[in-house]
Design a protein around this motif. Structure first.
Motif, PDB file in Angstrom:
ATOM      1  N   THR A 155      -6.035   1.772   8.994  1.00 36.44           N
ATOM      2  CA  THR A 155      -5.056   0.777   8.587  1.00 36.44           C
ATOM      3  C   THR A 155      -4.904  -0.203   9.723  1.00 36.44           C
ATOM      4  O   THR A 155      -4.647   0.184  10.846  1.00 36.44           O
TER       5      THR A 155
ATOM      6  N   GLU B   8     -14.524   8.392  -2.950  1.00 34.81           N
ATOM      7  CA  GLU B   8     -14.122   8.329  -1.547  1.00 34.81           C
ATOM      8  C   GLU B   8     -14.878   9.398  -0.773  1.00 34.81           C
ATOM      9  O   GLU B   8     -15.890   9.892  -1.251  1.00 34.81           O
TER      10      GLU B   8
ATOM     11  N   TYR C  14      -2.460  -3.114  -1.034  1.00 33.77           N
ATOM     12  CA  TYR C  14      -3.079  -2.028  -1.830  1.00 33.77           C
ATOM     13  C   TYR C  14      -2.911  -0.688  -1.102  1.00 33.77           C
ATOM     14  O   TYR C  14      -2.559   0.323  -1.705  1.00 33.77           O
ATOM     15  N   GLN C  15      -3.181  -0.708   0.214  1.00 37.29           N
ATOM     16  CA  GLN C  15      -3.146   0.550   0.971  1.00 37.29           C
ATOM     17  C   GLN C  15      -1.762   1.164   1.013  1.00 37.29           C
ATOM     18  O   GLN C  15      -1.613   2.361   1.226  1.00 37.29           O
TER      19      GLN C  15
ATOM     20  N   THR D  78      -7.679   2.084  -5.295  1.00 35.36           N
ATOM     21  CA  THR D  78      -9.035   1.535  -5.394  1.00 35.36           C
ATOM     22  C   THR D  78      -9.034   0.116  -4.827  1.00 35.36           C
ATOM     23  O   THR D  78      -8.179  -0.693  -5.162  1.00 35.36           O
ATOM     24  N   LEU D  79      -9.991  -0.160  -3.945  1.00 37.05           N
ATOM     25  CA  LEU D  79     -10.043  -1.476  -3.291  1.00 37.05           C
ATOM     26  C   LEU D  79     -10.905  -2.469  -4.049  1.00 37.05           C
ATOM     27  O   LEU D  79     -10.856  -3.671  -3.789  1.00 37.05           O
TER      28      LEU D  79
ATOM     29  N   ASP E   2      -8.903   6.951   6.552  1.00 39.88           N
ATOM     30  CA  ASP E   2      -8.821   5.516   6.374  1.00 39.88           C
ATOM     31  C   ASP E   2      -8.250   4.829   7.598  1.00 39.88           C
ATOM     32  O   ASP E   2      -7.410   5.373   8.285  1.00 39.88           O
TER      33      ASP E   2
ATOM     34  N   THR F 209      -7.815   5.281   0.588  1.00 41.45           N
ATOM     35  CA  THR F 209      -8.473   4.235  -0.197  1.00 41.45           C
ATOM     36  C   THR F 209      -9.733   4.772  -0.846  1.00 41.45           C
ATOM     37  O   THR F 209     -10.226   5.843  -0.485  1.00 41.45           O
ATOM     38  N   SER F 210     -10.268   4.007  -1.776  1.00 44.05           N
ATOM     39  CA  SER F 210     -11.454   4.449  -2.508  1.00 44.05           C
ATOM     40  C   SER F 210     -12.068   3.249  -3.223  1.00 44.05           C
ATOM     41  O   SER F 210     -11.472   2.169  -3.263  1.00 44.05           O
TER      42      SER F 210
ATOM     43  N   LEU G 176      -5.447  -6.270   0.802  1.00 42.54           N
ATOM     44  CA  LEU G 176      -5.874  -4.887   1.081  1.00 42.54           C
ATOM     45  C   LEU G 176      -4.738  -4.082   1.709  1.00 42.54           C
ATOM     46  O   LEU G 176      -4.560  -2.899   1.401  1.00 42.54           O
TER      47      LEU G 176
ATOM     48  N   CYS H 209      -5.337   8.098  -4.171  1.00 44.57           N
ATOM     49  CA  CYS H 209      -6.048   7.019  -3.469  1.00 44.57           C
ATOM     50  C   CYS H 209      -5.988   5.721  -4.272  1.00 44.57           C
ATOM     51  O   CYS H 209      -6.123   5.726  -5.497  1.00 44.57           O
TER      52      CYS H 209
END
Ligand code: R2B
Ligand code: URA
Length: 258
Positions: free
Chosen positions: A8, A196, A239-240, A219-220, A6, A89-90, A236, A217
């Motif tokens: 960032t 993912e 979330y991450q 979820t986005l 991922d 993330t996923s 985001l 992970c």
């Protein structure tokens, strides 16, 4: 602890500046910085030459290459009782965006708990089961933390972000919206809660090398609602951080017990 795949973005006020920003003015003023635990120093080691080209990409090939070398490093260092957790993330299935999924097992795009690799021209299939006790320990941590929704579910690992995950918005799309929804609903019915691109080879390699492994992970988006990731950068970014917060809590708890 390993994470790959991922990206960032920590760009601060300057959206074009992708360099790392240390929240500590002292570092730039230091003549020497000794990284004691790594046995490295900025005066005795050429950091840009040694690490300047370090980049982990996305997907199975990137994480597999990284894991080969990380696992050998741990072996040469004679480490034992290793716990390794992939965070990232996923895309979620049937979950509120921002939910964190602790993977029960990693499955392929046909929903099988297997990772297939062609080795010397032959199919080699390895199991992708994950450590159930570690899943339960992480779940308990999520309850103690109680900061965001966390579920245990299966994680589908694909070789592509678009067609491979049933998206309608790739450069190629060989199916209808109805086909896509049928596929995602069938995935959901088998216990899959997120998609993912690294978990299967991660689970397979860690399992084969006797490392206690987990996948956590965030979820986005909810793929039942759409394909595009449209939340703001701030949302985001927050979330991450969720898998990091959960795994950070887990590590702290382990250290307190030790
Ligand atoms: C999750 O996000 C990335 C694709 O956007 C990929 O590395 C993954 O597994
Ligand atoms: N990462 C993926 O692989 N898929 C998504 O939908 C979102 C992040």
């Amino acid at each position: 602890m390993a994470t790959a795949g991922d990206k960032t973005k920590e760009t601060g006020n300057n959206n074009n500046d992708c360099s790392i920003r240390l929240e500590n003015p002292n570092i730039a003023a230091m003549k020497e910085d000794v990284l004691y635990h790594f046995s490295l120093s900025t005066t005795t080691h050429d950091f840009p030459a040694m690490f300047g080209d370090v980049k982990h990409g996305m997907g199975v090939p990137s994480i597999a290459i990284m894991l080969h070398e990380l696992i050998k490093l741990l072996y040469h260092a004679r480490c034992s009782n290793i716990t390794i957790i992939r965070i990232g993330t996923s895309g979620g299935i049937g979950l509120e965006p921002g939910s964190v999924v602790i993977s029960q097992e990693a499955v392929d795009a046909c929903f099988k708990p297997e990772f297939e690799q062609i080795v010397l021209g032959k199919r080699v299939v390895r199991s992708t089961h994950l450590n159930n006790q570690l899943v339960q320990e992480l779940l308990l941590c999520s309850k103690e933390l109680d900061e965001f929704p966390v579920v245990v579910g299966n994680t589908m690992c694909t070789l592509d972000f678009y067609e491979g995950q049933g998206r309608l918005d790739g450069a190629l799309c060989s199916y209808t919206e109805k086909d896509k929804h049928q596929y995602l609903k069938a995935a959901y019915a088998t216990g899959i809660r997120n998609i993912e691109m690294e978990s299967s080879v991660f689970a397979a390699m860690c399992g084969a090398c006797n490392l206690r492994a987990a996948v956590v992970c965030v979820t986005l988006l909810n793929r039942l609602d759409g394909d595009q990731i449209t939340s703001s950068h701030e949302v985001l970014t927050e979330y991450q951080q969720r898998p990091q917060r959960l795994v950070g809590y887990f590590i702290k708890k382990c250290l307190e017990k030790a």
